[in-house]
Design a protein around this motif. Structure first.
Motif, short mmCIF file in Angstrom:
data_model
loop_
_atom_site.label_atom_id
_atom_site.label_comp_id
_atom_site.label_asym_id
_atom_site.label_seq_id
_atom_site.Cartn_x
_atom_site.Cartn_y
_atom_site.Cartn_z
N SER A 165 0.81 -1.22 0.00
CA SER A 165 0.00 0.00 0.00
C SER A 165 0.84 1.27 0.00
CB SER A 165 -0.91 0.02 1.23
OG SER A 165 -0.13 0.18 2.40
N GLY A 166 2.07 1.16 0.45
CA GLY A 166 2.90 2.35 0.57
C GLY A 166 2.60 3.15 1.83
N LYS A 167 1.68 2.64 2.67
CA LYS A 167 1.32 3.32 3.91
C LYS A 167 1.98 2.63 5.10
CE LYS A 167 -3.23 4.85 2.36
NZ LYS A 167 -4.67 4.81 2.66
N THR A 168 2.38 3.43 6.06
CA THR A 168 2.94 2.86 7.28
C THR A 168 1.81 2.33 8.15
OG1 THR A 168 2.81 4.93 8.50
CG2 THR A 168 4.85 4.52 7.25
N LYS A 169 2.17 1.55 9.15
CA LYS A 169 1.18 0.99 10.07
C LYS A 169 0.40 2.11 10.75
CE LYS A 169 0.66 -2.14 13.93
NZ LYS A 169 0.76 -1.82 15.32
N SER A 170 1.10 3.14 11.21
CA SER A 170 0.42 4.23 11.89
C SER A 170 -0.52 4.97 10.94
CB SER A 170 1.42 5.20 12.52
OG SER A 170 2.28 5.72 11.55
N MET A 171 -0.17 5.08 9.68
CA MET A 171 -1.06 5.72 8.70
C MET A 171 -2.33 4.89 8.53
SD MET A 171 1.81 6.95 5.92
CE MET A 171 0.66 7.49 4.66
N ARG A 172 -2.18 3.57 8.45
CA ARG A 172 -3.35 2.70 8.32
C ARG A 172 -4.23 2.79 9.55
NH1 ARG A 172 0.52 -0.97 6.81
NH2 ARG A 172 0.13 -2.20 8.67
N GLU A 173 -3.62 2.78 10.73
CA GLU A 173 -4.39 2.85 11.97
C GLU A 173 -5.13 4.18 12.10
OE1 GLU A 173 -1.56 1.98 15.02
OE2 GLU A 173 -1.77 -0.19 14.74
N ASN A 174 -4.52 5.26 11.67
CA ASN A 174 -5.17 6.57 11.74
C ASN A 174 -6.40 6.63 10.85
OD1 ASN A 174 -3.40 7.63 13.63
ND2 ASN A 174 -2.03 8.49 12.09
N GLY A 175 -6.43 5.83 9.80
CA GLY A 175 -7.56 5.81 8.89
C GLY A 175 -8.68 4.87 9.30
N GLN A 176 -8.50 4.14 10.39
CA GLN A 176 -9.51 3.18 10.84
C GLN A 176 -10.54 3.87 11.74
OE1 GLN A 176 -7.19 0.13 12.71
NE2 GLN A 176 -6.49 -0.72 10.77
N LYS A 177 -11.72 3.27 11.85
CA LYS A 177 -12.79 3.83 12.68
C LYS A 177 -12.59 3.55 14.16
CE LYS A 177 -16.35 3.54 9.14
NZ LYS A 177 -17.66 2.98 8.80
N HIS A 178 -11.87 2.51 14.49
CA HIS A 178 -11.62 2.11 15.88
C HIS A 178 -12.93 1.82 16.61
CE1 HIS A 178 -7.38 2.91 15.45
NE2 HIS A 178 -7.69 4.07 14.92
N GLU A 179 -13.82 1.15 15.95
CA GLU A 179 -15.08 0.72 16.54
C GLU A 179 -15.06 -0.80 16.65
OE1 GLU A 179 -18.12 2.18 13.95
OE2 GLU A 179 -17.75 4.28 14.46
N PRO A 180 -15.55 -1.32 17.77
CA PRO A 180 -15.55 -2.78 17.93
C PRO A 180 -16.44 -3.45 16.88
CG PRO A 180 -16.62 -1.71 19.80
CD PRO A 180 -16.11 -0.64 18.91
N ILE A 181 -16.00 -4.59 16.40
CA ILE A 181 -16.80 -5.32 15.41
C ILE A 181 -17.72 -6.33 16.09
CG2 ILE A 181 -15.15 -4.97 13.54
CD1 ILE A 181 -14.12 -7.81 14.03
N TYR A 182 -17.60 -6.47 17.41
CA TYR A 182 -18.46 -7.36 18.19
C TYR A 182 -19.07 -6.55 19.33
CZ TYR A 182 -15.54 -10.82 15.85
OH TYR A 182 -14.88 -11.56 14.91
N ASP A 183 -20.14 -7.05 19.92
CA ASP A 183 -20.68 -6.43 21.12
C ASP A 183 -19.64 -6.57 22.23
OD1 ASP A 183 -23.05 -5.81 19.87
OD2 ASP A 183 -24.07 -7.63 20.56
#
Length: 96
Positions: free
Chosen positions: A4-22
């Protein structure tokens, strides 16, 4: 990053950080003195069950003390103790 050419921190910054389970969060709180007493009792039990001998056997090799698995809580705290023990056994006590 290779694809992707993106660093791990760049990918994490683009995530919603919402749980996918209850998710249910549970917290426990006890009296601090009681917690310390229980920890002390557990440490005593571990020593009585042979923790010191186990660690000593695992750390026979100086090199083994550098392994990541021995950086876990509990093991790494033994390093100064083992050093003092070995110095005492070799007549090189570090006491003043």
């Amino acid at each position: 990053m290779a694809r992707s050419g993106k660093t791990k921190s760049m990918r994490e910054n683009g995530q919603k950080h919402e749980p996918i389970y209850d998710v249910y969060m549970v917290g426990l709180k006890a009296d601090r003195a009681l917690e310390i007493e229980r920890i002390d009792r557990r440490v005593d039990q571990m020593f009585d069950a042979g923790l010191a001998d186990e660690v000593r056997a695992l750390f026979l090799s100086e090199k083994s003390r550098t392994y990541n698995s021995f950086q876990a809580i509990g093991y790494k705290e033994f390093a100064p103790w083992l050093k003092r023990l070995e110095d005492d056994e070799n007549g090189q006590s570090t006491k003043s």
